[in-house]
Design an enzyme around this catalytic site. Structure first.
Site, short mmCIF file in Angstrom:
data_model
loop_
_atom_site.label_atom_id
_atom_site.label_comp_id
_atom_site.label_asym_id
_atom_site.label_seq_id
_atom_site.Cartn_x
_atom_site.Cartn_y
_atom_site.Cartn_z
N LYS A 1 -6.64 -5.47 1.40
CA LYS A 1 -5.97 -4.87 0.24
C LYS A 1 -6.39 -5.47 -1.10
O LYS A 1 -6.42 -4.77 -2.10
CB LYS A 1 -4.45 -5.01 0.40
CG LYS A 1 -3.85 -4.04 1.41
CD LYS A 1 -2.35 -4.25 1.48
CE LYS A 1 -1.65 -3.08 2.09
NZ LYS A 1 -0.19 -3.20 1.98
N ASP B 1 2.39 0.99 -2.61
CA ASP B 1 3.43 0.19 -1.94
C ASP B 1 4.70 0.09 -2.80
O ASP B 1 5.82 0.22 -2.29
CB ASP B 1 2.91 -1.22 -1.62
CG ASP B 1 1.98 -1.23 -0.42
OD1 ASP B 1 2.12 -0.37 0.46
OD2 ASP B 1 1.10 -2.12 -0.36
#
Ligand code: ATR
Length: 278
Positions: free
Chosen positions: A70, A107
């Site tokens: 990520k 997210d």
């Protein structure tokens, strides 16, 4: 006759077996009777850049990313959304028609949508937030809380320097509180979040109590195995409103799915059950 190729997308990680993303994207593909495939793709860190370029060359529209890619993907992307840049990580990658790679982070969006869906009367601006943990997930959540108008965020983390780094990154609205005073720090908070892995199956639980918490505090966890963590259980015993962490996983997937497969999917009980049963 249409000569459109059915869209391809997937999730890239190392390892990748644990990912729930294929189940949820495939559920939506089936539910909406859409052509397309969503595949798990294992790529070791050293192969991430070349692997992403290959996927783009094979016609993939994009991928989700999970551990450990990520953060490092930001070095490979040609364009990075403001939110991914501020969070310092991306979970959604778009392969554009001109050959460039775009990085986004959904997210924080997923975190907020989960609260909006399951705690409709939650008012972020009504008071400070307490965030437990200072890892990658905390970064996305602190960004999301600040963006939603939470006046200030207190961070408690076992390793204090990580909390200090997070506070420095986000500026004066974010402060550090002592790890061993985390229960006291619930006092006055209207949003309380566990972003650590504590409470996950096989992990120790988070040592916290809610004796000082406001009666209208909303308590949420990013851990969703078990669905009701000891942290949420303790909040419930105190009569506080709680939201479990599964919805964050489901909602963060929505923007990628819409972009790759052309339909904005719903997050509902049927999807929750499909994911829980795997
Ligand atoms: P993620 O990207 O999922 O947030 P991470 O960056 O490894 O993962 O962060 C994990 C978080 O859980 C951190 O806040 C970590 O605290 P430290 O910074 O002190 O490591 C926290 N955490 C994990 N195990 C813990 C434990 N046993 N006790 C306290 N905190 C723990």
């Amino acid at each position: 006759m249409s000569n459109k190729v059915s869209p391809l997308a997937g999730v890239v990680g190392w390892p990748i077996k644990h990912s729930k993303s294929p189940v949820l994207h495939r559920h939506w593909l089936n539910r909406h009777n859409l052509p397309g495939q969503y595949l798990p793709i294992a790529l070791p860190p050293e192969d991430l850049a070349s692997g992403l370029r290959k996927l783009a060359g094979k016609g993939y529209k994009g991928v989700n990313l999970t551990i450990p890619h990520k953060e490092s993907v930001l070095l490979t992307a040609h364009s990075i959304t403001d939110r991914a840049s501020l969070i310092g990580a991306a979970n959604t990658i778009h392969f554009h028609a001109d050959g460039t790679i775009g990085a986004d982070n959904t997210d924080g969006y997923g975190f907020i949508q989960n609260l909006r869906q399951n705690a409709a009367d939650w008012e972020p601006e009504s008071g400070p937030a307490l965030v437990v943990g200072a890892g990658g997930a905390a970064r996305a959540i602190v960004w999301a809380l600040l963006s939603e108008g939470v006046p200030s965020v207190n961070i408690a983390n076992r390793t204090r320097i990580r909390a200090e780094n997070l506070a420095d990154h986000f500026g004066s609205r974010v402060k550090v509180v002592e790890w061993n005073e985390v229960s006291d720090a619930t006092d006055g908070a209207t949003t309380i979040v566990n972003t650590t892995s504590l409470g996950m199956e096989g992990q120790p639980e988070l040592r916290i109590h809610f004796d000082a918490a406001l009666p209208n505090a909303l308590v949420t966890d990013i851990v969703y195995t078990p669905l009701i963590t000891p942290f949420l259980e303790k909040a419930r015993e105190r009569g506080l409103k709680t939201v479990d962490g599964l919805g964050m996983l489901l909602h963060q997937a929505v923007p990628g799915f819409e972009s790759w497969f052309g339909h904005r999917p719903d997050v509902d009980e049927e999807l929750r059950q499909a994911v829980l049963q795997t």
